[in-house]
Design a protein around this motif. Structure first.
Motif, mmCIF file in Angstrom:
data_model
loop_
_atom_site.group_PDB
_atom_site.id
_atom_site.type_symbol
_atom_site.label_atom_id
_atom_site.label_comp_id
_atom_site.label_asym_id
_atom_site.label_seq_id
_atom_site.Cartn_x
_atom_site.Cartn_y
_atom_site.Cartn_z
ATOM 1 N N UNK A 1 0.859 -1.185 0.000
ATOM 2 C CA UNK A 1 0.000 0.000 0.000
ATOM 3 C C UNK A 1 0.900 1.242 0.000
ATOM 4 N N UNK A 2 0.814 2.012 -1.067
ATOM 5 C CA UNK A 2 1.720 3.142 -1.246
ATOM 6 C C UNK A 2 0.939 4.381 -1.665
ATOM 7 N N UNK B 1 4.856 5.018 2.485
ATOM 8 C CA UNK B 1 4.500 3.635 2.775
ATOM 9 C C UNK B 1 3.255 3.645 3.665
ATOM 10 N N UNK B 2 2.125 3.258 3.091
ATOM 11 C CA UNK B 2 0.863 3.204 3.828
ATOM 12 C C UNK B 2 0.572 1.809 4.363
ATOM 13 N N UNK B 3 1.550 0.927 4.194
ATOM 14 C CA UNK B 3 1.377 -0.472 4.592
ATOM 15 C C UNK B 3 1.830 -0.676 6.032
ATOM 16 N N UNK C 1 9.718 -2.197 -0.278
ATOM 17 C CA UNK C 1 10.859 -1.930 -1.160
ATOM 18 C C UNK C 1 10.409 -1.109 -2.366
ATOM 19 N N UNK C 2 11.234 -0.169 -2.780
ATOM 20 C CA UNK C 2 10.859 0.638 -3.945
ATOM 21 C C UNK C 2 12.098 1.305 -4.524
ATOM 22 N N UNK D 1 4.617 3.747 7.593
ATOM 23 C CA UNK D 1 4.417 5.152 7.910
ATOM 24 C C UNK D 1 5.539 6.077 7.480
ATOM 25 N N UNK D 2 6.623 5.544 6.937
ATOM 26 C CA UNK D 2 7.750 6.380 6.524
ATOM 27 C C UNK D 2 7.534 6.941 5.128
#
Length: 289
Positions: free
Chosen positions: A106-107, A128-130, A135-136, A276-277
């Motif tokens: 979830x991004x 990062x909503x997960x 990883x990205x 959350x980052x």
């Protein structure tokens, strides 16, 4: 649908699809490649959530295989305009059922374009909503139109650095996978363009110290400076043959390693966000004459 923003003698047009710039005019000229589909039908596609190719065209996560093309998929979906004022446009792409089938995190990706005092600033913000580590990779892929002066030839142009450099080239196999490194352009402060420079595809450099790279005419004063401070990798690329554009591409990331194991967390140059980052990167374009 397209959106237009004008300020300080500059104008941009941005498509809803991919939040991709279609046009950037300043100093009385167009700086972006036209997107002629007979040559290369894009202008400035986003590279997210990875840069370059996946080994064998897929990665695996939690026992599931996810097939995808190069440079991620952000360029393939419409982005929502979420902010607009006299100086900026901000677009957003949130994860959804379709992206989940291709990338199980979830991004949120925000793209901001800002026009201030003769500079076009482009910013990606990744969230990062997960509830898991995500990883990205993220990178810019702007195509700058050639020639810079009417009637100019490819050989009349060069890419300039702020000083003498000693970078390494990231070597890739024919399929675009990382295979090693070697010195390239050692002791040089510029690279002359010619129509055979990209016969073997793109040139990816690491270890550049310069905070900017300038595409400049060697026969006049026309130039455009791309600021890319903080990016670990920069690619140069164009289509083979007569050079009608050149891409200067600052990347946070690399393609898969030729010996990779299809795990995104093991990908060269991968970045990882905790729950959350967020992550931010910016490039700038400053036209001159």
């Amino acid at each position: 649908m397209e959106y237009e923003l004008s300020r300080d003698g500059m104008t941009i047009r941005v498509a809803e699809m991919g939040a991709e710039i279609q046009s950037f005019t300043a100093c009385g000229r167009e700086w972006m490649w036209s997107g002629d589909p007979s040559v290369w039908g894009r202008h400035a596609p986003a590279c997210f959530p990875w840069c370059g190719r996946l080994k064998d065209g897929y990665f695996e996560q939690d026992g599931v295989r996810y097939e995808n093309g190069p440079h991620g998929f952000a360029r393939e979906y419409p982005h929502t305009l979420v902010g607009q004022d006299g100086a900026s446009l901000t677009f957003r792409l949130d994860w959804n059922e379709e992206t989940w089938k291709r990338y199980p995190w979830k991004f949120r990706l925000e793209t901001e374009y800002r026009l201030v005092e003769g500079v076009l600033s482009s910013t990606y913000r990744v969230y990062n909503l997960d509830e898991r580590e995500m990883p990205f990779q993220a990178g810019f892929h702007y195509a700058l139109a050639l020639p810079l002066t009417p009637g100019g030839q490819t050989e009349d142009h060069e890419l300039r650095f702020a000083g003498v450099e000693e970078p390494e080239e990231i070597l890739t196999l024919e399929g675009g996978l990382v295979s090693g490194r070697r010195p390239r352009f050692t002791g040089m402060d510029h690279v002359k363009l010619d129509d055979h420079l990209f016969d073997q595809d793109s040139i990816c450099l690491s270890g550049l110290r310069t905070p900017w790279i300038e595409l400049a005419s060697r026969t006049g004063e026309t130039a455009i400076r791309l600021g890319m401070e903080g990016f670990p990798y920069v690619l140069f690329w164009s289509k083979p043959g007569p050079m009608r554009f050149v891409c200067i591409e600052p990347w946070h990331g690399l393609p898969d390693d030729a010996q990779g194991d299809h795990n995104l967390f093991h990908r060269p140059g991968i970045r990882v966000l905790g729950p959350g980052e967020s992550f931010t990167c910016t490039q700038t374009l400053t036209p001159q004459g």
